[in-house]
Design an enzyme around this catalytic site. Structure first.
Site, PDB file in Angstrom:
ATOM      1  N   LYS A   1     -31.900 -29.154  15.401  1.00  0.00           N
ATOM      2  CA  LYS A   1     -31.518 -27.841  15.907  1.00  0.00           C
ATOM      3  C   LYS A   1     -32.006 -27.606  17.333  1.00  0.00           C
ATOM      4  CE  LYS A   1     -31.437 -25.833  11.298  1.00  0.00           C
ATOM      5  NZ  LYS A   1     -31.842 -24.694  10.462  1.00  0.00           N
TER       6      LYS A   1
ATOM      7  N   ARG B   1     -36.178 -18.338   2.803  1.00  0.00           N
ATOM      8  CA  ARG B   1     -34.876 -17.843   3.232  1.00  0.00           C
ATOM      9  C   ARG B   1     -34.118 -17.242   2.054  1.00  0.00           C
ATOM     10  NH1 ARG B   1     -33.406 -20.483   7.857  1.00  0.00           N
ATOM     11  NH2 ARG B   1     -31.859 -18.821   8.090  1.00  0.00           N
TER      12      ARG B   1
ATOM     13  N   PRO C   1     -29.057 -21.408  13.300  1.00  0.00           N
ATOM     14  CA  PRO C   1     -27.851 -22.230  13.364  1.00  0.00           C
ATOM     15  C   PRO C   1     -28.042 -23.562  12.649  1.00  0.00           C
ATOM     16  CG  PRO C   1     -28.998 -22.270  15.452  1.00  0.00           C
ATOM     17  CD  PRO C   1     -29.677 -21.226  14.613  1.00  0.00           C
ATOM     18  N   GLU C   2     -26.940 -24.083  12.145  1.00  0.00           N
ATOM     19  CA  GLU C   2     -26.965 -25.390  11.490  1.00  0.00           C
ATOM     20  C   GLU C   2     -26.860 -26.496  12.546  1.00  0.00           C
ATOM     21  OE1 GLU C   2     -27.064 -25.323   8.034  1.00  0.00           O
ATOM     22  OE2 GLU C   2     -26.871 -23.144   7.967  1.00  0.00           O
TER      23      GLU C   2
END
Length: 268
Positions: free
Chosen positions: A51, A253, A2-3
């Site tokens: 995060k 990523r 998640p951002e």
């Protein structure tokens, strides 16, 4: 992953549902916290740090504790009314249940759960760089940390939470597109690194408070991003095909970029 804005929103959901309320029960479905009982504690605050989620509670004797959690890819917190059906995720994924007289907070598939004295929070999040959505956001410090490893690829460095906390893969890809930077450009060759950092903070701040993330200004389905998730689709600027490179299995990523708008520098 998640951002930072998603984690900020989750912290707000918990704060709105639990803040200043007394816990009448708690349940931890992880072995190392299975015997913990927070009944009688008051929820003092809920906040995000990059995060990471930090839920602070205070006992009647003024003992201050912080429940730390990380969402990673699958985690989520949901807040329900007492008696409401818990429909967020399968029951076997529940890790934490916190009950007040007016709300029940349920944590699903949470990671890195720890309960520590609030004074020791830095042991859990002190390594993080400046938080893009935090009250102490420091762009100069973020630039300093990024610049400390000038040979590192910019796309990799933006995801390192020790440099600046909150950017995930979506904002990483979108930010590099908006700045016209090839994702594997060494940091020393990135033009106007302070401008890139400032834009990254504005992107996250613009999406704070809503669940639909958009970097284009549109909230319509299929129109919310420039490159992220758009492999082989036409670039919104040049009409060329968006490229995608999968991670190498060593922590890298998936990357989306436009080869025309973000050309590889000739000397790399």
């Amino acid at each position: 992953m998640p951002e930072g804005d998603t984690v900020w929103n989750t912290a707000k959901v918990l704060r709105d549902g639990l803040e200043d309320a007394e816990l009448i029960g708690s349940e931890f479905r992880v072995p190392h916290l299975a015997t913990v009982d927070l009944a009688g504690y008051r929820v003092a605050d809920s906040l995000s740090r990059g995060k990471h989620l930090l839920l602070r509670v205070v006992s009647p004797e003024h003992r201050e504790l912080t429940l730390h959690s990380h969402l990673r890819m699958e985690g989520a917190w949901r807040v329900y009314a007492p008696g409401e059906r818990w429909a967020g995720r399968p029951a076997h994924l529940i890790r934490v249940v916190l009950r007040t007289a007016k709300a029940v907070a349920v944590g699903y598939h949470l990671h890195d759960l720890k309960l520590v004295p609030t004074a020791r929070e830095a042991e859990l999040v002190g390594h993080l760089g400046p938080d893009l959505l935090g009250p102490d956001w420091d762009p100069a410090e973020a630039v300093r940390r990024l610049s400390a490893d000038p040979a590192r690829p910019v796309g990799e460095a933006l995801l390192d939470q020790r440099n600046l906390a909150g950017i995930g893969n979506l904002y990483r890809c979108e930010l590099l597109f908006l700045r016209g930077v090839w994702p594997w450009t060494p940091l020393r060759d990135v033009p106007d690194l302070p401008g890139m950092v400032a834009l990254g903070q504005r992107l996250l701040a613009a999406n704070r408070g809503r669940w639909t993330q958009s970097t284009t200004g549109s909230l319509r389905r299929g129109e919310t991003s420039y490159v992220y998730g758009r492999r082989a689709q036409p670039c919104r600027r040049c009409n060329g095909p968006i490229a995608k490179r999968d991670g190498d299995g060593d922590g890298e990523r998936i990357t989306y970029w436009c080869p025309r708008c973000q050309p590889q520098p000739a000397d790399t």
